[in-house]
Design a protein around this motif. Sequence first.
Motif, mmCIF file in Angstrom:
data_model
loop_
_atom_site.group_PDB
_atom_site.id
_atom_site.type_symbol
_atom_site.label_atom_id
_atom_site.label_comp_id
_atom_site.label_asym_id
_atom_site.label_seq_id
_atom_site.Cartn_x
_atom_site.Cartn_y
_atom_site.Cartn_z
ATOM 1 N N THR A 1 0.227 9.445 6.215
ATOM 2 C CA THR A 1 0.460 8.967 4.894
ATOM 3 C C THR A 1 1.391 10.198 4.083
ATOM 4 O O THR A 1 1.072 11.227 4.414
ATOM 5 C CB THR A 1 -0.416 8.263 4.197
ATOM 6 N N LEU A 2 2.130 9.699 3.143
ATOM 7 C CA LEU A 2 2.654 10.610 2.219
ATOM 8 C C LEU A 2 2.942 10.074 0.852
ATOM 9 O O LEU A 2 3.447 8.896 0.737
ATOM 10 C CB LEU A 2 4.008 11.163 2.925
ATOM 11 N N PRO A 3 2.477 10.636 0.000
ATOM 12 C CA PRO A 3 2.426 9.958 -1.376
ATOM 13 C C PRO A 3 4.085 9.464 -1.664
ATOM 14 O O PRO A 3 4.965 9.977 -1.357
ATOM 15 C CB PRO A 3 2.172 10.900 -2.412
ATOM 16 N N PHE A 4 3.799 8.201 -2.248
ATOM 17 C CA PHE A 4 5.048 7.219 -2.719
ATOM 18 C C PHE A 4 5.774 6.850 -1.285
ATOM 19 O O PHE A 4 6.023 5.785 -1.342
ATOM 20 C CB PHE A 4 5.998 7.879 -3.317
ATOM 21 N N LEU A 5 6.108 7.909 -0.439
ATOM 22 C CA LEU A 5 6.819 7.478 0.735
ATOM 23 C C LEU A 5 6.161 6.551 1.814
ATOM 24 O O LEU A 5 6.895 5.502 2.412
ATOM 25 C CB LEU A 5 7.301 8.635 1.615
ATOM 26 N N ARG A 6 4.792 6.731 1.983
ATOM 27 C CA ARG A 6 4.121 6.199 3.082
ATOM 28 C C ARG A 6 2.826 6.171 2.765
ATOM 29 O O ARG A 6 2.120 7.037 2.954
ATOM 30 C CB ARG A 6 4.466 6.745 4.401
ATOM 31 N N THR A 7 2.486 4.893 1.754
ATOM 32 C CA THR A 7 0.774 4.928 1.446
ATOM 33 C C THR A 7 0.294 3.980 1.807
ATOM 34 O O THR A 7 0.868 2.840 2.218
ATOM 35 C CB THR A 7 0.857 4.960 -0.131
ATOM 36 N N SER A 8 -0.940 3.843 2.226
ATOM 37 C CA SER A 8 -1.686 2.728 2.793
ATOM 38 C C SER A 8 -1.368 1.491 1.846
ATOM 39 O O SER A 8 -1.308 0.341 2.477
ATOM 40 C CB SER A 8 -3.174 2.755 2.784
ATOM 41 N N GLU A 9 -1.551 1.441 0.681
ATOM 42 C CA GLU A 9 -1.256 0.339 -0.363
ATOM 43 C C GLU A 9 0.045 0.973 -0.981
ATOM 44 O O GLU A 9 0.065 1.965 -1.439
ATOM 45 C CB GLU A 9 -2.288 0.228 -1.424
ATOM 46 N N THR B 1 7.894 1.149 -3.708
ATOM 47 C CA THR B 1 7.648 2.330 -4.599
ATOM 48 C C THR B 1 7.994 3.411 -3.745
ATOM 49 O O THR B 1 7.904 4.601 -4.281
ATOM 50 C CB THR B 1 6.035 2.439 -4.998
ATOM 51 N N ARG B 2 8.207 3.302 -2.490
ATOM 52 C CA ARG B 2 9.028 4.661 -1.561
ATOM 53 C C ARG B 2 10.065 5.146 -2.432
ATOM 54 O O ARG B 2 10.722 6.399 -2.254
ATOM 55 C CB ARG B 2 9.018 4.473 -0.383
ATOM 56 N N LEU B 3 10.815 4.299 -3.281
ATOM 57 C CA LEU B 3 12.091 4.697 -3.792
ATOM 58 C C LEU B 3 11.642 5.859 -4.776
ATOM 59 O O LEU B 3 12.508 6.492 -5.125
ATOM 60 C CB LEU B 3 12.754 3.555 -4.765
ATOM 61 N N LEU B 4 10.268 5.775 -5.390
ATOM 62 C CA LEU B 4 10.002 6.830 -6.173
ATOM 63 C C LEU B 4 10.167 8.372 -5.722
ATOM 64 O O LEU B 4 10.587 9.280 -6.127
ATOM 65 C CB LEU B 4 8.707 6.755 -6.812
ATOM 66 N N GLY B 5 9.688 8.377 -4.350
ATOM 67 C CA GLY B 5 9.778 9.509 -3.409
ATOM 68 C C GLY B 5 11.336 9.757 -3.154
ATOM 69 O O GLY B 5 11.652 10.989 -3.249
ATOM 70 N N ALA B 6 11.979 8.729 -2.941
ATOM 71 C CA ALA B 6 13.470 9.071 -2.616
ATOM 72 C C ALA B 6 14.125 9.835 -3.756
ATOM 73 O O ALA B 6 14.776 10.860 -3.788
ATOM 74 C CB ALA B 6 14.270 7.897 -2.294
ATOM 75 N N LEU B 7 13.871 9.204 -4.891
ATOM 76 C CA LEU B 7 14.403 9.825 -6.307
ATOM 77 C C LEU B 7 13.944 11.294 -6.394
ATOM 78 O O LEU B 7 14.863 12.072 -6.703
ATOM 79 C CB LEU B 7 13.627 9.117 -7.338
ATOM 80 N N ILE B 8 12.536 11.580 -6.064
ATOM 81 C CA ILE B 8 12.263 12.997 -6.161
ATOM 82 C C ILE B 8 12.844 13.990 -5.033
ATOM 83 O O ILE B 8 13.296 14.939 -5.442
ATOM 84 C CB ILE B 8 10.772 12.967 -6.038
#
Lengths: 483, 483
Positions: free
Chosen positions: B152-160, B268-275
Amino acid sequence: MAKENKAFVKEITPQSEDFSRWYLDVIQKADLMDYSPVRGCIVFKPDAYEMWEACQRELDKEFKRTGHRNAYFPLFIPESFFQKEKEHVEGFNPELPWVTEAGGDKLEERLAIRPTSETMIGHMYAQWIQSYRDLPLLLNQWANVVRWEKRTLPFLRTSEFLWQEGHTAHASEEEARQETMQMLDIYTKFVEEFLAVPVIRGQKTPSEKFAGAVDTYSIEAMMKDGKALQAGTSHFLGQNFAKGFDIQYLDKDNQLKYVYTTSWGISTRLLGALIMVHGDDRGLVLPPKVAPTQVVIIPIGPQKARAAVVEAADSLFAQLRDAGIRVRMDARDDVSPGWKFNEYEMRGIPVRLEIGPRDLENRQVVLVRRDTGEKTFVPLDELNTALPKLLDDIQVNMFETAKKFREEHSYVANTLDELVGYINDQRGFVLAGWCGSAECEKAVKDACSATSRNIPFEAPAQPAHCVNCQQPAKHAVWFAKSY
Amino acid sequence: MAKENKAFVKEITPQSEDFSRWYLDVIQKADLMDYSPVRGCIVFKPDAYEMWEACQRELDKEFKRTGHRNAYFPLFIPESFFQKEKEHVEGFNPELPWVTEAGGDKLEERLAIRPTSETMIGHMYAQWIQSYRDLPLLLNQWANVVRWEKRTLPFLRTSEFLWQEGHTAHASEEEARQETMQMLDIYTKFVEEFLAVPVIRGQKTPSEKFAGAVDTYSIEAMMKDGKALQAGTSHFLGQNFAKGFDIQYLDKDNQLKYVYTTSWGISTRLLGALIMVHGDDRGLVLPPKVAPTQVVIIPIGPQKARAAVVEAADSLFAQLRDAGIRVRMDARDDVSPGWKFNEYEMRGIPVRLEIGPRDLENRQVVLVRRDTGEKTFVPLDELNTALPKLLDDIQVNMFETAKKFREEHSYVANTLDELVGYINDQRGFVLAGWCGSAECEKAVKDACSATSRNIPFEAPAQPAHCVNCQQPAKHAVWFAKSY
């Protein structure tokens, strides 16, 4: 046409015959929900979900205005978290669903699906709050929660439901208590003004308070069958969760101190309240502020005049939409106007706008109110002022009507026999004196299944003696059967 | 002051040193998230959640404009539902968390937490769709979903995670295919214009498509380490789920027919993309359209002039807020302006507005862009036009900069060696010919861990031969390592 109407109306059980059946009929006929294959879980169909979205928008604005921000916390809560606040675990443990396996493996620690998030948020707050500078911490979460209830009822009590839960932490008890009351005020204003549902504000008795709270305050609404529905709660949690989760801050005086916390929530059960407070034998009656559609336009008249009427209706549709009114048009010609009248009355749309060839000639339309059935002719060039005013009138009238109903179904009892008589024969809320003992509260429940709703901030009377033991009363309490 | 700055900046690992570390540093330093006690689940803190809310508002408007309505379906999915679409169960089974006990009892049938809702929604659609009059059915759901991922990786791949999932049913294949493309168009416009993230549009190869889809289309974005991130997908599901869940309608010709369905989602992985697309060594760089705060006002200058400067800053704050700009003011005097500059640069606020005693005299302010660092002096009476224009310029410049970066890190390979060289040495996207066989796709993956991202609708080149087997190429495919 007459046949269509009759066949249709027959499908909703009259309220006086069986209120529960009426409720279950109307929520399905009005296309608000459907049952799902999972026990106690419903599907929120678009009309219901849009009402929830309207509630969210309205409340969220108030939360932000008062300095709260939204965040999102995990759905899963480790089992050990529930052990940290003793009353909390006792209150919620029986209702928890447990995830025991995930990704092909058995989990080392079971995970509960959140029934509420005091524990998870308490755990995080303990890490975020270090100094008095970090206070107050004012967060809210819009989320789904799950409580595996024995008896379920669509909207009112579902295994999974949607809600918001605010969680705040403060340096002082006074500030936390102010927050608790501020949120109760916001809920009161919202439920009364936006949903047109009058409420009684007060404090829960110890036996009815939230598991883990010091004090719980509630707003209670009366449904049309005289039962109560708790429409929102705000909890002063004192230092219970702060101590359970070790939420301490370094104060200006260089001392480590526990914070005071609050939590408060409203949920999709409000949709059930809306329906049960305002609905009638013809179906839903929706307050204009929350109605997904506020006005439905129905062109009428003979086929030969149809083109001109539909054209005028189209232009009215655009005019009202541009004026910010949530409007819908039904120009279908394979169903009769009468069928449409019934259909949109059943769906609770606040205003029906009819336009026919003669109206065209007279440059007017007909407006029919759902709440009173009253019909008025309005000149076309006055519509943009008349319609918003009518919607406001309906909103106010619905609130006043519900309030009058509640007053007509509220009683004061001096003895247990009187109380039981009112509950069983009259249905409604009964105000009674209470000595403060859990035994007397239980005696009422055992006698007629009515529970204490709250100790109102403003009671219409102050009975001198406890309704059960006849010792001096400490409080006036509202008793009622409840959802 | 210099010391404060230095100490501060040191805490973010430079991108060139370790991009993953940089990412993990920046999301915590900028207060976007925190780790939770549940494996792979994060807390979305207010700044991150507000970005998600901005995404929701923007997309929801587009969904509604194109005739979709929101609904809400249960979190739990009975185990048997996953058996009804063969590919779907194989794709998702390994990632499911299971509820096996609830309310004190062991469940008769295990319940999965939804990883996506095709099965539940398919089940409901089968009951709601009877006739061609019920079509198209166009619903969307905003919800949490869970996939128990190994890494897992915050925003990009989270369990929930949080997402929206659109689910539509249509009478004809053509209409369903149009819907699939319409939603891909909406995602493209949203990600490029709102998030300033350029994307490559195309079709997934069979091995990378959604489990249960006939065709999957994606938009792919390049992160600053050259890796790809799938930013949105739209699936044409054909009649796979219609047959699995028996979703049939009676057509005008009186024949029972299976519907065609689509589904589409962003998360919400889009937030990771943004960053990862915009961030730099000083922290976040947020596009103005999605930034929770667009402008931060910082009064500067010596203590003796402070009162007048803060008063002017206060009035600017009110002026900009009333003009609809998301503005924040930091007039604290216990931290230095330099510390604040770093802090808000790290948080990615698009524009810093400085005002000091000399600016007051000259009736001007200083605007500093986060994206380029450029500083301009703007007369006070031009601020209300200059600032929105500057925010627009930043939005456009960020998109152009990201696009240029992607172009500079895109390559065309004719042989597997070339492809591996580009992937390992240059990092980025590599366009290559592909014969269409899963073996050749796998050969690329085995050689350098790059996977096919998509078959672009518009390829900058059309290699004649397959990059692996050198047989004639059927498609030009983008390969990249991905998140």
